[in-house]
Design an enzyme around this catalytic site. Sequence first.
Site, PDB file in Angstrom:
ATOM      1  N   HIS A  21      43.183  42.947  33.753  1.00 27.53           N
ATOM      2  CA  HIS A  21      42.665  41.572  33.736  1.00 27.53           C
ATOM      3  C   HIS A  21      41.176  41.662  33.380  1.00 27.53           C
ATOM      4  O   HIS A  21      40.516  42.655  33.705  1.00 27.53           O
ATOM      5  CB  HIS A  21      42.846  41.004  35.145  1.00 27.53           C
ATOM      6  CG  HIS A  21      42.526  39.551  35.310  1.00 27.53           C
ATOM      7  ND1 HIS A  21      41.243  39.082  35.440  1.00 27.53           N
ATOM      8  CD2 HIS A  21      43.323  38.475  35.389  1.00 27.53           C
ATOM      9  CE1 HIS A  21      41.279  37.760  35.603  1.00 27.53           C
ATOM     10  NE2 HIS A  21      42.536  37.371  35.574  1.00 27.53           N
ATOM     11  N   ASP A  47      42.911  47.240  41.570  1.00 28.42           N
ATOM     12  CA  ASP A  47      42.860  45.781  41.562  1.00 28.42           C
ATOM     13  C   ASP A  47      44.241  45.309  42.024  1.00 28.42           C
ATOM     14  O   ASP A  47      45.205  45.352  41.261  1.00 28.42           O
ATOM     15  CB  ASP A  47      42.530  45.310  40.144  1.00 28.42           C
ATOM     16  CG  ASP A  47      42.742  43.812  39.973  1.00 28.42           C
ATOM     17  OD1 ASP A  47      43.108  43.135  40.948  1.00 28.42           O
ATOM     18  OD2 ASP A  47      42.544  43.334  38.828  1.00 28.42           O
ATOM     19  N   GLN A  59      47.650  41.193  42.027  1.00 27.15           N
ATOM     20  CA  GLN A  59      49.096  40.959  41.927  1.00 27.15           C
ATOM     21  C   GLN A  59      49.860  41.949  42.798  1.00 27.15           C
ATOM     22  O   GLN A  59      50.920  41.625  43.335  1.00 27.15           O
ATOM     23  CB  GLN A  59      49.562  41.109  40.463  1.00 27.15           C
ATOM     24  CG  GLN A  59      48.861  40.209  39.473  1.00 27.15           C
ATOM     25  CD  GLN A  59      49.189  38.732  39.663  1.00 27.15           C
ATOM     26  OE1 GLN A  59      50.227  38.367  40.191  1.00 27.15           O
ATOM     27  NE2 GLN A  59      48.284  37.878  39.232  1.00 27.15           N
ATOM     28  N   LYS A  97      46.435  34.090  45.983  1.00 26.54           N
ATOM     29  CA  LYS A  97      47.692  34.529  45.351  1.00 26.54           C
ATOM     30  C   LYS A  97      48.701  35.000  46.391  1.00 26.54           C
ATOM     31  O   LYS A  97      49.860  35.234  46.093  1.00 26.54           O
ATOM     32  CB  LYS A  97      47.421  35.658  44.351  1.00 26.54           C
ATOM     33  CG  LYS A  97      46.593  35.200  43.149  1.00 26.54           C
ATOM     34  CD  LYS A  97      46.393  36.344  42.190  1.00 26.54           C
ATOM     35  CE  LYS A  97      45.206  36.128  41.279  1.00 26.54           C
ATOM     36  NZ  LYS A  97      45.521  35.355  40.085  1.00 26.54           N
ATOM     37  N   CYS A 150      43.904  35.987  30.668  1.00 27.13           N
ATOM     38  CA  CYS A 150      42.706  36.811  30.951  1.00 27.13           C
ATOM     39  C   CYS A 150      42.984  38.288  30.704  1.00 27.13           C
ATOM     40  O   CYS A 150      42.513  39.152  31.468  1.00 27.13           O
ATOM     41  CB  CYS A 150      42.190  36.601  32.369  1.00 27.13           C
ATOM     42  SG  CYS A 150      41.669  34.927  32.675  1.00 27.13           S
TER      43      CYS A 150
END
Length: 422
Positions: free
Chosen positions: A139, A216, A219, A242, A380
């Site tokens: 991302h 990261d 998700q 999220k 993104c």
Amino acid sequence: MNTAPARRVDRPPATTVPFDVDSVRADFPILARTVHGKPLAFLDSGASAQKPRQVIDAIARCYEAEYANIHRGVYELSAKATEAYEGARARVQRFVNARSASEIVFTKGATEAINLVATSWGGTFLKEGDEVVLSVLEHHANIVPWQLLRERTGIVLKVVPVDDSGAFRLDDYEALVGPRTRLVALTHVSNVLGTVLPVTEIVRIAHAHGARVLLDGAQGIVHRSVDVQAMDVDFYCFSGHKLYGPGGIGVLYGKEALLAAMPPYQGGGDMIERVTFERTTFAPPPARFEAGTPPIAAAVGLHAALDYLATLDATAVAAHEHDLLAYATERLRAHNDVRLYGTASEKAAIVSFTMDGVHPHDVGTILDRAGVAVRVGHHCAQPLMDRFGIAGTVRASFGLYNTREDVDRLIGGLDEVREIFG
Ligand code: PMP
């Protein structure tokens, strides 16, 4: 770690009930509304998930009964709010199995967490010629902060490719990591393709070269079990919104010794030990990295979201999401004019596709009129779009409240697209 099929329930509560999607849906008030006169089929949880009543109520309760600014308050309400804020930190610590609550820094979100590491850790410990390894799946939030650092310090960015299925090329990764590699900064799960990265091997190879690992998890934490100690990652970050929690709060996990060696990211109230005009000394982590009034009610909401997830049968949730992914993939594959992107064997419940001859924005607009909310565009992740030679995709991302009927609505909406463009 990456292959774990189910979310770890860190503290199985007495109230765990078998997974029943209808009762889960009843917890999310927004799912009862209509859009353009149609029931809502919400397939954009990858961008931001909807919130259960338990989270909404916890935030309302915080403002109605226990709200004040935290720390330093001598009065009852401030003490209660401080307790709630620090309680949320302890809850996150248990959720990701960090060794200590002081390894949990609250940020605005995953983006701020990565910027914090790039600015504070990267700005202090990286110098010209040092290498940071990223992947083409990243991302922009895990690309641009490193480019900004490159402008300041002259670090070198190396990029791991993916194969045509969108799987991470472990062999190329291994070849890229070398004596100059100081950091490997990778997504845990791709927000576009759903690819799950092989965390165990990634960490082993990085550490064998003395490099640190940042994952990261924006998700990843939604779809996979996360145990930062078992994964042995150095930094892990995610966003509350999220994970069925509120917006405005995210988390940076960092190993205690790393955080302790890092300078402040921003200056202000709450992050100091002693201030004089001549010299200021700083509080230890995590306060050192939390300048200013933090998002107190959002922390309370995040705590409620993690408690909510703990009431669900983790294995059943994982099986449910897997079923949605398999069903959506099968139904999309049945159409010759649909091209799927991201078919790696290790994959979370996210599907990206294009339709021959129709711009993704047109697909998204027609689906919206049918009450189906999907995200369209580059998500993104422009370098990933370039890798596949496309400008964008249509992305359906599934949450624990989605159903096969939502998938059917998506497929039905694509028939409407064909009628208009066919
Ligand atoms: N990384 C990934 C993989 C993401 O999917 C996102 C959100 N789309 C981010 C980082 C950034 O998250 P946020 O905007 O909440 O900071």
